[in-house]
Design a protein around this motif. Structure first.
Motif, mmCIF file in Angstrom:
data_model
loop_
_atom_site.group_PDB
_atom_site.id
_atom_site.type_symbol
_atom_site.label_atom_id
_atom_site.label_comp_id
_atom_site.label_asym_id
_atom_site.label_seq_id
_atom_site.Cartn_x
_atom_site.Cartn_y
_atom_site.Cartn_z
ATOM 1 N N LEU A 30 116.266 0.540 19.120
ATOM 2 C CA LEU A 30 116.425 -0.895 18.926
ATOM 3 C C LEU A 30 115.562 -1.423 17.780
ATOM 4 N N THR A 79 109.478 17.206 27.597
ATOM 5 C CA THR A 79 109.117 15.963 26.899
ATOM 6 C C THR A 79 108.054 16.223 25.834
ATOM 7 N N ILE A 80 106.981 16.931 26.240
ATOM 8 C CA ILE A 80 105.874 17.188 25.309
ATOM 9 C C ILE A 80 106.366 18.008 24.117
ATOM 10 N N LEU A 84 106.751 16.681 20.001
ATOM 11 C CA LEU A 84 105.980 17.330 18.939
ATOM 12 C C LEU A 84 106.902 17.985 17.925
ATOM 13 N N LEU A 122 114.396 11.227 20.341
ATOM 14 C CA LEU A 122 113.957 11.883 21.577
ATOM 15 C C LEU A 122 114.997 11.692 22.675
ATOM 16 N N LEU A 126 116.797 14.639 24.942
ATOM 17 C CA LEU A 126 116.675 14.683 26.402
ATOM 18 C C LEU A 126 118.033 14.564 27.087
ATOM 19 N N MET B 25 110.489 -2.997 23.469
ATOM 20 C CA MET B 25 111.724 -3.689 23.821
ATOM 21 C C MET B 25 112.803 -2.769 24.400
ATOM 22 N N PRO B 70 98.840 12.751 16.831
ATOM 23 C CA PRO B 70 99.412 13.838 17.638
ATOM 24 C C PRO B 70 98.627 14.067 18.934
ATOM 25 N N ILE B 73 99.622 11.503 21.399
ATOM 26 C CA ILE B 73 100.978 11.728 21.905
ATOM 27 C C ILE B 73 100.982 12.827 22.962
ATOM 28 N N VAL B 74 100.181 13.890 22.733
ATOM 29 C CA VAL B 74 100.136 14.974 23.721
ATOM 30 C C VAL B 74 99.570 14.460 25.042
ATOM 31 N N ALA B 77 102.147 12.170 26.648
ATOM 32 C CA ALA B 77 103.301 12.932 27.135
ATOM 33 C C ALA B 77 102.950 13.713 28.397
ATOM 34 N N SER B 78 101.698 14.194 28.491
ATOM 35 C CA SER B 78 101.305 14.912 29.711
ATOM 36 C C SER B 78 101.370 13.996 30.919
ATOM 37 N N VAL B 80 103.100 11.274 31.210
ATOM 38 C CA VAL B 80 104.487 10.896 31.487
ATOM 39 C C VAL B 80 105.183 12.006 32.276
ATOM 40 N N LEU B 104 111.133 8.662 28.182
ATOM 41 C CA LEU B 104 111.033 7.876 26.946
ATOM 42 C C LEU B 104 109.831 6.935 26.936
ATOM 43 N N VAL B 106 107.050 7.911 26.633
ATOM 44 C CA VAL B 106 106.203 8.507 25.588
ATOM 45 C C VAL B 106 106.263 7.700 24.300
ATOM 46 N N VAL B 107 107.453 7.266 23.914
ATOM 47 C CA VAL B 107 107.588 6.577 22.633
ATOM 48 C C VAL B 107 107.498 5.054 22.781
ATOM 49 N N LEU B 112 100.951 3.738 22.649
ATOM 50 C CA LEU B 112 100.324 4.251 21.432
ATOM 51 C C LEU B 112 99.510 3.149 20.752
#
Lengths: 196, 235
Positions: A30, A79-80, A84, A122, A126, B25, B70, B73-74, B77-78, B80, B104, B106-107, B112
């Motif tokens: 989005l 996911t991880i 990456l 992503l 998935l 969003m 990075p 993010i790791v 992500a863990s 999540v 999702l 994660v993003v 972040l």
């Protein structure tokens, strides 16, 4: 056998690009959809960059899932690993284009860093796993999803170019009117649901 | 202790991630088809946000500056993945209805953004409460949006049928999400306009990344999230 595969692929192609459009019915990607849709030219550039990255990343992510994660019984790491891999892949594509395809880099380079955090990339990786698509089906699904993104962002950009010249009530200026437009587009895309 | 309360207030009211900053969003639009889904998504994000903020704050002197993104993010992500497995085991109905939007998280740019703007430079306890406050702010706004869409689109509240009027089903479908968000941003614009007229400070009210994504490439997005906090520390 081949006929069945072709039919399945066609269904995926139409389904992912039009019927369950990635932006208008799944709400993925989005941010670029709203942020890079002021002009048709930049919207098209973004769309092509997204097609390029999503197709490539669904191939790589699909292959990693099938040939590395599944044999090791580490599916829960998806996911991880995917996030990456996608981040690294985008970096790599950027470096590769800069070195070997300067023309393409000049037209797509600006968009690439924006794509790393695009949730559509992503999301597709998935979805491919959730739906049990192999590498081939996954690539086709990724391509179709990205085409759907490109269609909707170019449509929105052309509407927004026209909107510039209209007299919009003050509180609706900017984001609200764009979101209303997107909502109307989403209604239009609901019409595709009878296709499959 | 005061600092922790201040962080909670900041996340829930002053810098509410959805209603004031307009971040994250994608999940906001996608999962708010009902109040219970919004609540579930909000709480899941809260757990991830608070815990990842805490771990990042604890490791802030160890993570090298150059590879911090990075590393964040790791860590995110863990958490999540853990939440995903926990939901799958204990609340399968929620896991099913949220589906792909759980990984999702994660993003989600709120997480972040908080790691970068707050947790990387502050001690463990305030970072935890910062995450908790932001998460609760996200949860409350998601529940409200979900309640609104469920009520108009299905004429029910938290799954209880009311049958007061004929529901406008489009509000439960994809276009309804866009319309509700359009309404919210319009209200936000109005508040900003009247605030400016009265000379209030409205610099924090933003329409997310809606301004122009192209500036993100030169780090505007990141700076915007961070600017609010930098000011506060200097003051």
């Amino acid at each position: 056998m081949i006929m069945n595969t072709v039919r399945d692929l066609l269904i995926i192609l139409v389904g992912s690009s039009l019927v369950s459009n990635v932006v208008l019915s799944q709400f993925l990607g989005l941010c670029p959809f709203l942020g890079v849709s002021k002009k048709v030219n930049t919207a098209a550039g973004m769309g092509i960059a997204v097609i390029f990255v999503i197709t490539l990343s669904s191939a790589v992510a699909g292959a990693i899932y099938k040939y590395i994660l599944t044999p090791l019984h580490m599916e829960y790491m998806q996911t991880i690993v995917f996030i990456l891999v996608i981040a690294a892949l985008v970096q790599f594509v950027e470096m590769f284009l800069k070195r070997f395809m300067v023309g393409l880099y000049q037209s797509l380079g600006v968009y690439l860093p924006l794509i790393t955090t695009n949730c559509a990339v992503l999301g597709v990786a998935l979805t491919n796993v959730t739906k049990g698509y192999g590498v081939l089906y996954g690539v086709v699904n990724g391509f179709a999803t990205a085409v759907g993104f490109t269609i909707s962002i170019i449509l929105l950009a052309s509407i927004r170019e026209k909107l510039e010249y209209n007299d919009i009530p003050k509180p609706l200026k900017g984001m609200p009117i764009v979101l209303l437009t997107a909502g109307l587009m989403a209604i239009a895309f609901c019409g595709f649901s009878g296709l499959i | 202790m005061n600092k922790c309360v201040e962080r909670l207030h900041n996340g829930i009211i002053k810098e509410n991630p959805t209603l004031v900053l307009m971040l994250g969003m994608c999940p906001t639009l996608a999962v708010t088809t009902s109040a219970i889904n919004g609540l579930g998504m909000g709480l899941t994000t809260t757990v991830v946000l608070a815990l990842s903020n805490m771990i990042i704050a604890a490791l802030r002197n160890i993570i090298p500056d150059k590879i911090r993104i990075p590393a964040f993010i790791v860590i995110i992500a863990s958490f999540v993945t853990m939440m995903q497995l926990l939901l799958q085991a204990y609340i399968p109905s929620l896991y099913k209805s949220l589906g792909i939007y759980i990984p999702l998280i994660v993003v989600n740019c709120i997480i972040l953004g908080r790691a970068e703007a707050y947790a990387y430079k502050n001690p463990i306890l305030p970072s935890f409460f910062d995450g908790l406050g932001m998460g609760l702010g996200f949860t409350i706004s998601l529940t409200i949006i979900g309640l609104l869409r469920e009520f108009i689109g299905g004429c029910s509240v938290f799954g209880h049928e009311l049958s007061l009027f004929t529901p406008i089903a489009i509000f439960k479908m994809a276009p309804g999400a866009f319309f509700v968000l359009a309404l919210l941003t319009a209200i936000q614009n109005q508040v900003k306009l009247t605030g400016e007229k009265k000379g209030r400070d409205v610099s924090k009210i933003q329409s997310g990344c809606g301004s122009d994504c192209m500036q993100c490439a030169v780090g505007d997005c990141k700076d915007r999230v961070m600017a609010a906090d930098n000011e506060k520390e200097e003051a």
